[in-house]
Design a protein around this motif. Structure first.
Motif, PDB file in Angstrom:
ATOM      1  N   VAL A 298       0.797  -1.221   0.000  1.00  0.00           N
ATOM      2  CA  VAL A 298       0.000   0.000   0.000  1.00  0.00           C
ATOM      3  C   VAL A 298       0.835   1.280   0.000  1.00  0.00           C
ATOM      4  CG1 VAL A 298      -2.152  -0.922   0.893  1.00  0.00           C
ATOM      5  CG2 VAL A 298      -0.363  -0.274   2.503  1.00  0.00           C
TER       6      VAL A 298
ATOM      7  N   GLN B 176       2.407   1.535  -3.498  1.00  0.00           N
ATOM      8  CA  GLN B 176       1.273   1.818  -4.372  1.00  0.00           C
ATOM      9  C   GLN B 176       0.937   3.299  -4.295  1.00  0.00           C
ATOM     10  OE1 GLN B 176      -2.363  -0.675  -4.292  1.00  0.00           O
ATOM     11  NE2 GLN B 176      -3.301   1.047  -3.277  1.00  0.00           N
TER      12      GLN B 176
ATOM     13  N   HIS C 182      -7.786  -3.261 -10.919  1.00  0.00           N
ATOM     14  CA  HIS C 182      -8.810  -4.007 -10.194  1.00  0.00           C
ATOM     15  C   HIS C 182      -9.053  -3.383  -8.846  1.00  0.00           C
ATOM     16  CE1 HIS C 182      -9.253  -7.197 -12.920  1.00  0.00           C
ATOM     17  NE2 HIS C 182      -7.975  -7.484 -12.921  1.00  0.00           N
TER      18      HIS C 182
ATOM     19  N   LEU D 273     -10.308  -0.972  -6.526  1.00  0.00           N
ATOM     20  CA  LEU D 273     -11.300   0.097  -6.524  1.00  0.00           C
ATOM     21  C   LEU D 273     -10.915   1.252  -5.623  1.00  0.00           C
ATOM     22  CD1 LEU D 273     -14.374  -2.221  -6.582  1.00  0.00           C
ATOM     23  CD2 LEU D 273     -13.622  -0.708  -8.407  1.00  0.00           C
ATOM     24  N   ASN D 274     -10.096   0.961  -4.609  1.00  0.00           N
ATOM     25  CA  ASN D 274      -9.652   2.058  -3.750  1.00  0.00           C
ATOM     26  C   ASN D 274      -8.732   2.996  -4.508  1.00  0.00           C
ATOM     27  OD1 ASN D 274     -10.988   1.084  -1.375  1.00  0.00           O
ATOM     28  ND2 ASN D 274      -9.499  -0.570  -1.426  1.00  0.00           N
TER      29      ASN D 274
ATOM     30  N   ARG E  27     -10.971   5.131  -6.775  1.00  0.00           N
ATOM     31  CA  ARG E  27     -11.716   6.158  -6.046  1.00  0.00           C
ATOM     32  C   ARG E  27     -10.860   7.401  -5.790  1.00  0.00           C
ATOM     33  NH1 ARG E  27     -13.463   6.397  -0.390  1.00  0.00           N
ATOM     34  NH2 ARG E  27     -12.044   4.675  -0.015  1.00  0.00           N
ATOM     35  N   HIS E  28      -9.584   7.168  -5.501  1.00  0.00           N
ATOM     36  CA  HIS E  28      -8.744   8.305  -5.133  1.00  0.00           C
ATOM     37  C   HIS E  28      -8.037   8.963  -6.299  1.00  0.00           C
ATOM     38  CE1 HIS E  28      -9.403   8.032  -0.899  1.00  0.00           C
ATOM     39  NE2 HIS E  28      -9.096   6.757  -0.894  1.00  0.00           N
ATOM     40  N   THR E  29      -7.947   8.293  -7.436  1.00  0.00           N
ATOM     41  CA  THR E  29      -7.076   8.858  -8.462  1.00  0.00           C
ATOM     42  C   THR E  29      -7.733   9.143  -9.801  1.00  0.00           C
ATOM     43  OG1 THR E  29      -6.409   6.654  -9.087  1.00  0.00           O
ATOM     44  CG2 THR E  29      -4.999   7.776  -7.532  1.00  0.00           C
ATOM     45  N   SER E  30      -8.947   8.673 -10.038  1.00  0.00           N
ATOM     46  CA  SER E  30      -9.477   8.903 -11.378  1.00  0.00           C
ATOM     47  C   SER E  30     -10.589   9.939 -11.377  1.00  0.00           C
ATOM     48  CB  SER E  30      -9.988   7.585 -11.969  1.00  0.00           C
ATOM     49  OG  SER E  30     -11.098   7.135 -11.240  1.00  0.00           O
TER      50      SER E  30
ATOM     51  N   THR F 286     -16.282   9.540 -11.411  1.00  0.00           N
ATOM     52  CA  THR F 286     -15.921   8.589 -10.368  1.00  0.00           C
ATOM     53  C   THR F 286     -16.718   8.816  -9.084  1.00  0.00           C
ATOM     54  OG1 THR F 286     -13.725   8.513 -11.297  1.00  0.00           O
ATOM     55  CG2 THR F 286     -13.978   7.639  -9.084  1.00  0.00           C
TER      56      THR F 286
ATOM     57  N   SER G 241     -15.248  -5.436  -2.427  1.00  0.00           N
ATOM     58  CA  SER G 241     -13.929  -5.098  -1.917  1.00  0.00           C
ATOM     59  C   SER G 241     -13.772  -5.434  -0.429  1.00  0.00           C
ATOM     60  CB  SER G 241     -13.715  -3.595  -2.148  1.00  0.00           C
ATOM     61  OG  SER G 241     -12.358  -3.344  -2.280  1.00  0.00           O
ATOM     62  N   PRO G 242     -12.848  -6.362  -0.076  1.00  0.00           N
ATOM     63  CA  PRO G 242     -12.729  -6.763   1.324  1.00  0.00           C
ATOM     64  C   PRO G 242     -12.140  -5.647   2.193  1.00  0.00           C
ATOM     65  CG  PRO G 242     -11.532  -8.272  -0.136  1.00  0.00           C
ATOM     66  CD  PRO G 242     -11.891  -7.065  -0.929  1.00  0.00           C
ATOM     67  N   SER G 243     -12.629  -5.564   3.427  1.00  0.00           N
ATOM     68  CA  SER G 243     -12.174  -4.518   4.335  1.00  0.00           C
ATOM     69  C   SER G 243     -10.998  -4.992   5.182  1.00  0.00           C
ATOM     70  CB  SER G 243     -13.325  -4.117   5.258  1.00  0.00           C
ATOM     71  OG  SER G 243     -12.819  -3.581   6.460  1.00  0.00           O
TER      72      SER G 243
END
Ligand code: ATP
Ligand code: ATP
Ligand code: MG
Ligand code: MG
Lengths: 322, 324
Positions: B190, B193, B216, B218-219, B222-225, B242, B261-263
């Motif tokens: 992370v 990343q 793949h 999704l987090n 959510r933050h970059t697109s 988005t 998406s697993p937490s």
């Protein structure tokens, strides 16, 4: 913890490179209890793949194990002959590699490859084919009968990933090692593979050593988690203990960096400042001290020993003895 | 805002060579569409995220955009010019302006080349005159945060994250206008990343590069697109802003994807929409809405005829008879 299946003690592995000896793993201690799923997380380059290659004895030529033991089903894997080890890999231990093409041959069809790995089996060719088809189906490859004759380049990245999972499971091993098997999969398939692995674990009672960067996947799938940093284990325990009460500053930072935990949209994601230390010229202190947000005087001079946080939860950090 | 890239009804077709397919099933076709009727738009300086199931056709679409895969139907326009009508030299120039990051970071790097020659290779492939390899490689290594020492390493001596940085450096070699990044952060922890995404964002701000990111995660999306397009079985099933899609996904597949998406909290019970049924194959497409075989909200009409791809708001479009 129940009876261990795999016990790694004081494992150290070096790579010879032009500039010297790169100490990729240092004094690693990990237990994989029978029937459990153990996750390994850590920064890119912290030695996760090296750890796996050591267990299955497929280290590159410039690598050497300088210390330690790897006990598996009563034997030290490091003492086995090449032949014994090959049998071990085919029957007791299976691997899903980070890059699916590591285990797939580009010039053979998937059918040929899936039949070939069943060569020890005495059953008929059509039985073997059916087993392969069933395995492909269970990892979500549609139309397996039509697809099985195709070659690796005719599949998408995520499909190859699933095929290598199917191939690893065919042998019904007692230890399945998976190096980031879900990175190429979308969230719905990832969840499906997690459930598949859990089902397989429950059905065959095998243990799984699962490498992943995805903290959410570890949380959902694993019983225990091992946190590595720059070639050392810095914290380990049950997933709940480690993720709810991280004791090592590195684990704390790692959890903070997970964008899954960041609610408001941001263009600048949190990172752990600084760089991974040079593993050729190691300083004498704690390996994380150069990037740590709470350094003590001891941190730069003494390597911290493993200390218990609570029963079954340990970390290597001077803060615990301060 | 101007559109840098515009795709209209793009189809990419593959032939099925396998004789077995024909043996088992005489009705099976000789070719199939890995990408079908895909229309997307990328605005200059923005980031469009392409997400979707494994095998949905994302990489194939990316290859078509970079001119490495032929399109069977439809049109791809780059800055208003149709790429299928470009002359050979124009195509070369067009491709030089796109930085492509391959999905498989390590596998796509030639094992016998050093990092230094790998990251400067695009300059040789495109015969860029007067390149100072040393200077260029130093600049690129610096841009992606690798020390000079890495220049002399070979791909097998890199960790997954380091290889990914080499991939970014390579994509940046020729000052691209557009970066197409196929899974740029798969396999990264992370923190790294975050670094790679911050790096891409920063390069985008500084160099005004437009980006198409396949992922793949999704987090990450959510933050970059700015915009997101969701693919299923070679088609775009939903597309929009988005933020809007995350706050209100309308297509059932998008809904399932976002809920899966697993937490990282082991005690957080995920409230999931689980997809049942087999993943269909593009060789044998379901009738009507192609998602109907797995849709948790399926109704009778869904299997009859395909729903049109329609706008539901100024910035959101989807193909579903019964949007959420
Ligand atoms: N064959 C090799 N020769 C020299 N150094 C190597 C070799 N393989 C790996 N290394 C180095 O050893 C360290 C550990 O690498 P390894 O691949 O085990 O990391 P990893 O944790 O699997 O990383 P990632 O998450 O990026 O896959 C890194 O610093 C890497 O550069
Ligand atoms: N060269 C090829 N020949 C035949 N079929 C192909 C070829 N390349 C891809 N395909 C098929 O086209 C479909 C789309 O593949 P693609 O690689 O674009 O998927 P993807 O969305 O990138 O998947 P992933 O997320 O797993 O990487 C798949 O069914 C794949 O098997
Ligand atoms: Mg690795
Ligand atoms: Mg792909």
């Amino acid at each position: 913890m129940t009876e261990p299946l795999l016990t790694i003690r004081n494992l150290s592995v070096d790579y010879r490179i032009d500039t010297g000896r790169l100490q990729a793993l240092r004094q690693i201690n990990i237990d994989v209890p029978k029937g459990s799923i153990v996750g390994v997380v850590g920064e890119s380059g912290c030695g996760k793949s090296t750890l796996i290659s050591s267990i299955i004895r497929l280290l590159p030529h410039n690598a050497s194990v300088s210390n330690g033991t790897i006990e598996f089903e009563g034997a030290n894997l490091l003492d086995l002959s090449e032949n014994e080890m090959r049998t071990m890999r085919g029957t007791r231990i299976s691997i899903v590699f980070q890059d699916p093409m590591t285990s797939l041959n580009p010039v053979l069809s998937i059918e040929q490859q899936m039949t070939h790995i069943q060569y020890r089996d005495q059953r008929s060719t059509s039985d073997k084919l059916n087993k392969s088809l069933a395995m492909l189906e269970s990892v979500g490859i549609a139309d397996p009968r039509k697809r099985i004759t195709q070659y690796p380049h005719e599949y998408s990245g995520g499909m190859l990933q699933r095929i290598s999972i199917a191939m690893a499971l065919q042998a019904q091993p007692s230890l399945l090692i998976a190096d980031e098997p879900t990175t190429a999969l979308d969230a719905t398939l990832e969840v499906q593979i997690i459930h598949l692995l859990k089902d397989i674990q429950a059905e065959f009672g095998c243990s799984i050593l699962f490498i992943s960067h995805h903290l959410g996947v570890i949380a959902e799938l694993c019983d225990y988690v091992v946190v590595m940093y720059a070639g050392e284990v810095v914290e380990q325990g049950t997933v709940r203990d480690v993720f709810h009460n991280p004791a090592h500053p590195y684990t704390q930072k790692l959890l903070e960096c997970d964008p899954a935990g960041i609610q408001t949209k941001t263009r600048i994601l949190p990172v752990i400042p600084g760089e991974i230390p040079d593993l050729v010229n190691l300083s004498g202190g704690c390996i994380f001290s150069s990037r740590c947000h709470c350094v003590l005087p001891d941190c730069e001079t003494h390597i911290p020993q493993r200390r218990e946080v609570t029963s079954g939860h340990s970390a290597n950090c001077h803060l615990l003895s301060a | 805002m101007t559109d840098i890239l515009q795709l209209k009804n793009v189809c990419v077709r593959f032939r099925i060579k396998s004789a077995m397919g024909a043996l088992f099933d005489r009705t099976s076709p000789a070719s199939f569409d890995a990408v079908r009727d895909a229309s997307i738009t990328l605005e200059e300086g923005q980031t469009l995220a392409l997400v979707g199931e494994s095998g949905a056709g994302k990489s194939t679409l990316a290859l078509a955009i970079t001119g490495l895969e032929r399109i069977a139907e439809g049109s791809i326009q780059f800055e208003g010019r149709e790429i299928s009508q470009m002359q050979a030299n124009e195509i070369r120039e067009y491709r030089r302006g796109i930085g492509y990051m391959w999905q498989n970071a390590i596998g796509s790097l030639s094992p016998r080349m050093t990092v230094r020659s790998l990251i400067t290779e695009p300059a040789r492939i495109h015969r860029v005159p007067n390149v100072n390899t040393r200077e260029l490689s130093s600049k690129l290594l610096d841009l992606v945060g690798l020390s000079e020492e890495f220049g002399d390493r070979y791909p097998h001596q890199l960790s997954g994250g380091q290889a990914r940085r080499v991939g970014v450096a390579r994509a940046l070699a020729l000052n691209p206008r557009l970066i197409v990044a196929d899974e740029p952060t798969a396999g990264l922890d992370v923190s790294v990343q975050g670094e790679i995404l911050n790096l891409l964002n920063q390069l985008q701000d500084e160099l005004k590069i437009s980006m198409l990111v396949i992922t793949h995660n999704l987090n990450v999306v959510r933050h970059t697109s700015d915009k997101i397009a969701i693919m299923y079985l070679g088609r775009i099933v939903e597309q929009g802003d988005t933020a809007e899609i995350f706050s209100r996904p309308r297509h059932p597949y998008t809904l399932a994807l976002l809920s899966a998406s697993p937490s990282p909290d082991p005690d957080m019970q995920a409230d999931r929409i689980e997809l049942k049924g087999e993943i269909p194959s593009p060789i044998n497409r379901p009738s009507g809405c192609e998602f109907h075989t797995r849709c948790p909200f399926v109704k009778e009409t869904c299997s009859e005829s395909p729903p049109p791809f329609e706008a539901v708001s100024e910035s959101q479009a989807l193909s579903c008879y019964f949007p959420r």
